[in-house]
Every structure is written in C-alpha cells, then in structure tokens.
Design a protein around this motif. Structure first.
Motif, PDB file in Angstrom:
ATOM      1  N   VAL A  54      20.989 150.674  19.902  1.00  0.00           N
ATOM      2  CA  VAL A  54      21.934 151.785  19.667  1.00  0.00           C
ATOM      3  C   VAL A  54      22.253 151.920  18.179  1.00  0.00           C
ATOM      4  O   VAL A  54      22.249 153.022  17.622  1.00  0.00           O
ATOM      5  N   ARG A  55      22.499 150.780  17.526  1.00  0.00           N
ATOM      6  CA  ARG A  55      22.905 150.823  16.111  1.00  0.00           C
ATOM      7  C   ARG A  55      21.818 151.449  15.219  1.00  0.00           C
ATOM      8  O   ARG A  55      22.101 152.429  14.516  1.00  0.00           O
ATOM      9  N   PRO A  56      20.560 150.917  15.255  1.00  0.00           N
ATOM     10  CA  PRO A  56      19.567 151.543  14.367  1.00  0.00           C
ATOM     11  C   PRO A  56      19.169 152.959  14.776  1.00  0.00           C
ATOM     12  O   PRO A  56      18.929 153.806  13.911  1.00  0.00           O
ATOM     13  N   GLY A  61      19.819 156.729  12.987  1.00  0.00           N
ATOM     14  CA  GLY A  61      18.857 157.830  13.028  1.00  0.00           C
ATOM     15  C   GLY A  61      17.402 157.406  12.890  1.00  0.00           C
ATOM     16  O   GLY A  61      16.527 158.240  12.633  1.00  0.00           O
ATOM     17  N   GLU A  62      17.106 156.119  13.093  1.00  0.00           N
ATOM     18  CA  GLU A  62      15.711 155.659  12.975  1.00  0.00           C
ATOM     19  C   GLU A  62      14.905 156.037  14.218  1.00  0.00           C
ATOM     20  O   GLU A  62      15.476 156.271  15.290  1.00  0.00           O
ATOM     21  N   ASP A  82      13.264 157.269  20.022  1.00  0.00           N
ATOM     22  CA  ASP A  82      14.157 158.085  19.198  1.00  0.00           C
ATOM     23  C   ASP A  82      15.472 158.233  19.977  1.00  0.00           C
ATOM     24  O   ASP A  82      15.611 157.683  21.076  1.00  0.00           O
ATOM     25  N   ALA A  83      16.436 158.938  19.402  1.00  0.00           N
ATOM     26  CA  ALA A  83      17.761 158.988  20.034  1.00  0.00           C
ATOM     27  C   ALA A  83      17.703 159.622  21.419  1.00  0.00           C
ATOM     28  O   ALA A  83      18.451 159.226  22.320  1.00  0.00           O
ATOM     29  N   PHE A  87      18.669 157.562  24.766  1.00  0.00           N
ATOM     30  CA  PHE A  87      19.765 158.038  25.618  1.00  0.00           C
ATOM     31  C   PHE A  87      19.381 157.874  27.098  1.00  0.00           C
ATOM     32  O   PHE A  87      20.136 157.307  27.891  1.00  0.00           O
ATOM     33  N   PHE A  88      18.174 158.352  27.451  1.00  0.00           N
ATOM     34  CA  PHE A  88      17.742 158.257  28.849  1.00  0.00           C
ATOM     35  C   PHE A  88      17.467 156.802  29.244  1.00  0.00           C
ATOM     36  O   PHE A  88      17.744 156.405  30.373  1.00  0.00           O
ATOM     37  N   ALA A  89      16.947 156.016  28.279  1.00  0.00           N
ATOM     38  CA  ALA A  89      16.680 154.605  28.574  1.00  0.00           C
ATOM     39  C   ALA A  89      17.980 153.856  28.851  1.00  0.00           C
ATOM     40  O   ALA A  89      18.037 152.995  29.747  1.00  0.00           O
TER      41      ALA A  89
END
Lengths: 637, 130
Positions: A54-56, A61-62, A82-83, A87-89
């Motif tokens: 979550v942090r990176p 935004g990595e 990616d974000a 999110f789904f994961a």
C-alpha cells in the motif's frame, strides 16, 4: 536478504503462498486443526503482502513489476501492481482472510472440508493472480483456474442435487468464457505479436480500424462479462451462490469484481475506447440491464442463497455503470462501491451461511422465527441488508449517493439524457433491493418457528467475529468515506486515467511518448470534485424531514379518500394471480397502484418464463451476446 | 424466437471467421487463412451442438469441439514465415491441458448428476427442483 523481501517479490509471494497452502491442505488437511492453521497462515500471509504494497503503490504512486526470466523473452511482464490492480487485490485478500476466519470457526465440519479448504485457497490465488497479471496469457490462465476452482467448490461444499446442477451450469458458462478469451487472445496475438498488456496498449490504438481487432474486443468483453455475471450470464450468480458461504463470498463478489476489473483493463487500457460515447453507453447500458434484471430475479427468488447471489450481481453491475461514466468522480465512486459491495455482500453471505448451516434449509418458505434463536446473526444480517439497500448511514448509501451524483453530473456535462435515466434506474434498483430484503428478513427472522428449527443455536464466536468485522467496516466506510477515498479509491482512479505512466513503468520511460506523442502526465490534471461525498449529519436531518413529510401526507390522503363501497361476495378479496388476471376485486380496483402492481406481476411472470434452468438456453444467450457485441464493435469502433 | 436467435448468432460467428481469415496481417499463406476459417467453423459447430443437443454428454462434446477450435486459432496465430513462435505453442499446450482437466471435472459432474437425477436429458434436469 533485504533484496529477497523487496516489494517486487511481494506479489509473487502473495500468490505462491496460497497455492502452496492449497497443496499442503490437500496433503495434510484431514486433521481440522492442521487445515485451519494452514489456511489462516496462507491467507493472512497473502493479505500481509498486499498491505505491505500500500505504501509504495497507493501512497507513493509506484508501479511494481515482477517478471520471471524465462518469460521475459516475449517482453511480457508476468505480474504488475499499479494502484488499480492493488485495490482489487486488497479486496480479494481481505475477503479471503475474513471468510477464512468464518470457515475455520464452523463446528461439525463434514468430510468434504479438507478439499474445500484446498479449493478455497486455489480460488483466492487464482483471482489474485488474475488481477495482478500483466499479460493476457496469465490473465486467461488464472481466470480459468479460478473458474474451475469456484465450480468445484460449489460441487464439493454445496448441498444435494441443486449444487450439482448449479456446478454443471457454472462449468458450462466457464467453458464459454474459456472459448471467448482464448479466441480473443489468439486474434490479438496474430495482429500485435505480443500478449503483454503494456505492449498491447501501445500497439492496439493504432490498429483499431482492423476488423479482426474489433472481433477480438467483442470476444474478450464477452469473456470477462461471463466472469462478472453480466446479462445474459447473470444466472451464473445464482449458481455460484449454491456453495458454502466462504465460497459464495469469493466467487460471487471477488471473482465477479475480477471480471469487472478485466473489462476496465480492456476498455481503458488495451483499446482505450472509453473516450467514445458509444462505449460509455455500452458499459452503462449493460450495467443498468444487469442491475435491474438481477434485482428482479432476487425479488422473485425462493431460496436465501439464490436471492443473495442475485443481489451481489446487481450491486456489482452498479460498479460497471459508474466506470462507464468515465469521469474521475464516477470512477472513484465505482471503486468505492466495489469496496462496499465486497463488504456487505460478504456479510450477507456469511450470515445466510450461518443460518443455512444451523437449519439445513435455504428456502424462505421453510424458514422463520430465527430472530429469537439467532439474535446476533439477525442484527449482523440487518446491517448488511441496510447497507445493500442504500440506507444511511451505511456504506451502500455513501457510494450509491456518489454514483447517483456522478450520473447526474455526467448527464448535465454531456447533455445526454441516458445518463440521467441510468441514475433513475439506479435509484429504482435500490428501492427494489430494500423491498427484497424486507421480504427476506420477514420470512427468515420473524413469524412462527417452523418444524425442525426448535434446536437452532446462535453462530459460534469465531463466525460472529468474522461477520462483525464486515459489519464494523460497513458502518465505518459509511461514516468516513473520505478515508477510503484518500487511501484506496483516489490512487486507483489516478492509475486508471494514467495509461502513459503504466506503459512507461512497464516498458521504460519515454515509451508512451514514443507511441502516442508528447503528453502531459495525466495524473497532474486529474481533479476530484467530490461533490458526491455525503455529510452524515445533513442526511440525518433530510431523513427526519422526509419521514415527517411522508407520514403527514399519508395521514392527509387517508382522511380525504372516500369510503370504498361494500364488495360483492363473489369478487371480494380475490388474490391477484401471477401474470395478472383480468378480474380484480373492487377493493383492489380502488387502489391507485393496482395497474402498476399488475404490470409488475406480468413482468415477473415473463422473467420466470425466459429464465429456464436449461443449460442449452444459457449457451444460446451466450452465443447471442457474443454476436451482439461483435455487431456493436463493428459499428462503433 | 429461439431458432431465429440461434441462426443469427451462429451466422455472426461464422461471418467473424470469414472476416478474421480474410483480414490482416499480410503475407500469411492460404493454408493459415484456411486454418482460421476452420477454427471459427469448429467454434460455431461446438456452440450449435451445445445449444441444440439435450444430452449432457453431447453438450460436453460440443464444448470440447469449440475449445479445439479456439486452440487451432492460437496455433494459426503463431505462424512466422520460416520459423516457429514459441509463445502460441506454450499458450495452446496449456489451454489443451486446462481443457482436458475441465473435461474431467465435466464428466465427474455428469456422472453425479445422472446418479441424483436419473437422466442425462438437460430439459428434464432443468425441470427437477432441488
């Protein structure tokens, strides 16, 4: 050592640990404590890996890329985070973790449990790998693995002939999905010579006039649509709900949301067609039709699991409507609704699973009076029902309100009345959902206790703990929508609107500008209006005022209505049969809503006729859907 | 109504086969174009079998035919002049393995359904409650 635990390895660790857990559970799962420990360990490790990202990814935004050396020769990344995919994961692993707590707390587990635990972990691993995969090949593979695991889990953990029938039809629809995805991927490869999503993103927009590419789009859309239980594949939602409660949570919520994720990747990334109004129309129309049809099926459903399956599919379709608006607020609302759907659908499935396990019955006609025997489960079920119905201050209302506002804003911005119509349908579906849950709650928790339910007991502490976690999250997400927005939905939206960054992260800086020309980083331009975020206090005030207004109006009209004439003996109180008979009683004729009721009954009757349990019909509608999608893409692209 | 939907849908699938086999990329030999058309014919024929046959075993066979068509399409997509492309080969191989696994699960479910329903007719199974 620190390199081994680098963020790049976390996605593959999260998936591998689940498949390892599944293998070990199959080997040593005969003893309850061993299979429980193995499942909890595997699922919690996987969830922890995702939280560590979550942090990176969300805040930094990595885009994390993991590629096996042997696969790098076809320039495809095996996994990417990616974000949007994270999110789904996170949804998938969180749902699996909490459902696993429920599953290990079930007393008197039967002989199928070792296999059930193993399949549960394969299903979680399959869905997780599907959402994290960076190429169509891995996506197809994992969609297939998840589909087979979900079907087998339904057959293994479900009850009786109904579960077998449901598993077989789910397998038939899974076979259709396989054929569509395989054929679509083959056509893409023949034209683009790559299966990597990032590489395809750079190549396909330039080949969009090619007829084969249009056919590939239709086939892939239909394939992901099967997974997402969209019309006409919505009967899959009923079939997947026939398994045990954790299986239903994963297959009806996580796997279906995975299908919607696939559609987003297809339309926003691979083909980048969402700027076209025709494709916005496609997503909103398919979403609205699925939402309305599923909620209708839920209203006319007889079994608890069947009804909840249709409700889950209906709510997932709302997510597709929000994505179809293709605005930042709409997308953000869609992601928030996906999170909320996962929470309240999971809560409802687990509560229903507790009831069905305790009573051994699923039919609403055979249940009743359980509110006295299982008061905690009743309370938790009500929280889920309120959330799903969109009643403030629960989370379903928070995201539903955002979708409603986003639809209205899109209608005003684009000048198309269709988006306003979608907003009205969305509101109607919420009302019908509430009506359905009133019926379910009345049948299951109120009235006399039927025979055989006298010895029912409250769910165990572990089962209530799992349901309590979901219920607490439903309330928290409803009261604090801004927190979910900041950490989860906004980064996801930025990722979805920033294809260039995704391509550059995967293929090297500057690749996107080479393919599309110089661009301004889209992330910098993304703004959130946030007009849809609600204020709990203001809504409480509105609710109180509305309640007083409706009560006053109702009292006034009752006084002003003339007395109904005495009904003749032969017509009085005749019940309105399904399909609507020509002759109704005078008492009913005095009711101004009678025409509407009669029309609804005809509609329900029609729905019952066209929704046969015959699997030949399921295959026919699937072929028709693929043909329609092909025609649509030929005309619109 | 259903017959009309059936023929229109299958006609569309066949038309797609013709479009794909006749379209780009350039320089593909005629035999590969024939492969593409044959693949879509197999997919269409498989769907026709599943939709019109009411025997569970025949329905499963129909799906296996449709899957074979999709696999043939992958192999034909991997054509490279004067060489071989290993990605479609791996793709086709894995899909064949998955397809056979799926067929095994299908046949187990057919057996279990026959035991509990006493019939293999899809219409009768659909009518049975429970």
């Amino acid at each position: 050592m620190s390199e081994f635990f680098s963020p790049a390895r976390l996605p593959v660790c999260a998936i591998a640990v689940l498949f390892l857990g599944a293998f070990l559970s199959a080997l040593f799962g005969r003893v309850k404590i061993i299979r429980s420990v193995l499942a909890i360990l595997a699922v919690s490790c996987s969830f922890a890996c995702m939280i560590a990202l979550v942090r990176p990814v969300m805040l930094g935004g990595e885009v994390i890329v993991w590629s096996a050396d042997s696969l790098s020769s076809y320039d495809g990344a095996a996994l990417e985070v990616d974000a949007l995919s994270l999110f789904f994961a996170l949804l998938v692993t969180a749902a699996a973790f909490v459902s696993c707590i429920w599953a290990v707390s079930v007393p008197k587990q039967d002989d199928s449990s070792p296999m059930g635990f193993s399949l549960f972990q394969i299903l979680t691993g399959g869905i997780l790998a599907f959402v994290l995969s960076g190429d169509i090949f891995t996506m197809f593979l994992m969609a297939e693995a998840a589909s087979i695991a979900a079907t087998s889990l339904t057959a293994v953990s479900g009850r009786g002939r109904g579960a077998m029938k449901a598993a077989f039809r789910a397998l038939v629809l899974g076979g259709i999905e396989t054929v569509f995805l395989l054929a679509g991927a083959a056509i893409l490869y023949a034209n683009a010579r790559t299966l990597s999503i990032a590489r395809l993103c750079t190549v396909i927009p330039g080949m969009i006039d090619n007829s084969s590419i249009k056919i590939a789009f239709a086939l892939l859309f239909a394939g992901f649509g099967v997974n997402a239980c969209l019309v006409p594949f919505h009967l899959l939602a009923e079939d997947r709900a026939k398994g045990s409660a954790p299986a239903a949570v994963l297959s009806n919520s996580a796997l279906a949301l995975g299908g919607i994720y696939g559609i987003v990747r297809l339309t926003c990334f691979l083909f980048q067609t969402m700027d076209l109004s025709s494709f916005q129309f496609l997503l909103v129309m398919v979403g609205s039709a699925s939402m309305l049809l599923c909620v209708t099926m839920a209203l006319s459903g007889r079994d608890l699991d069947q009804i909840l399956g249709f409700h889950a599919a209906s709510q997932n379709s709302c997510v597709l409507i929000a994505f179809g608006l293709h605005t930042t607020d709409g997308f953000s609302a869609g992601l928030f609704h996906a999170l909320n759907c996962m929470l309240f659908s999971a809560l409802l499935f687990l509560a229903a699973g507790s009831i069905m396990r305790e009573t051994g019955k699923a039919s609403l006609d055979e249940l009743g009076g359980l509110g006295r025997k299982m008061p905690h489960t009743f309370g938790l079920f009500l929280i889920g029902a309120f959330s799903a119905s969109g009643i403030p201050p629960f989370n379903g209302f928070a995201s539903g309100w955002m979708i409603f506002r986003a639809c209205c804003a899109k209608a005003v911005e684009s000048g198309r009345i269709g988006f306003m119509f979608a907003a009205v349908l969305f509101f109607a579906a919420s009302v019908l959902t509430a009506a359905s849950f009133v019926r379910v709650s009345r049948s299951v928790f109120f009235g006399p206790l039927p025979e055989g339910c006298e010895n029912c007991k409250e769910s165990t502490l572990g089962m209530r703990l799992a349901m309590g976690i979901y219920a607490a999250l439903c309330v928290l997400a409803g009261l604090l929508p801004g927190v979910a927005g900041r950490f989860l939905t906004r980064p996801g939206t930025v990722a979805a609107f920033n294809v260039e960054k995704y391509i550059d992260s995967m293929l090297g800086a500057g690749t996107a500008s080479e393919a599309f020309g110089p661009f301004v980083a889209a992330a910098q331009n993304i703004t959130f209006d946030q007009s849809g975020v609600w204020s709990p206090f203001a809504w409480l005030l509105i609710l109180c005022v509305s309640f007083l207004a409706v009560s006053g109006a109702s009292a006034f009209f009752r006084r002003s209505l003339p007395e109904a004439p005495d009904a003749p003996e032969d017509a009085g109180g005749a019940p309105l049969s399904c399909g609507g008979e020509d002759r109704v009683s005078l008492e009913e004729a005095a009711d101004p809503l009678i025409d509407l009721t009669s029309g609804c009954k005809r509609y329900f009757s029609l729905m019952e006729r066209i929704h046969s349990d015959n699997l030949n019909d399921a295959a026919l509608w699937a072929a028709a859907a693929a043909a329609l999608l092909m025609l649509f893409s030929m005309i619109s692209l | 109504m259903k017959v009309f939907v059936l023929w229109v849908s299958l006609g569309c699938l066949l038309l797609c086969g013709i479009t794909v086999s006749g379209g780009p990329p350039e320089g593909v030999p005629a035999v590969m174009r024939f492969n593409d058309a044959a693949a879509f014919f197999l997919i269409t024929f498989g769907f026709y079998t599943v939709i019109t046959k009411h025997d569970l075993i025949k329905a499963v066979t129909g799906f296996l035919i449709a899957e074979c068509g999709a696999e043939l399409l992958i192999l034909s997509a991997g054509y490279v002049p004067g060489g071989t492309d290993h990605v479609p080969q791996a793709f086709a191989l894995i899909s064949i393995v998955l397809g056979s696994g799926c067929a095994a699960v299908w046949m187990v479910l057919v057996g279990k359904l026959y035991k509990s329903c006493g019939t293999l007719d899809t219409r009768e199974i659909g009518r049975l409650r429970g």
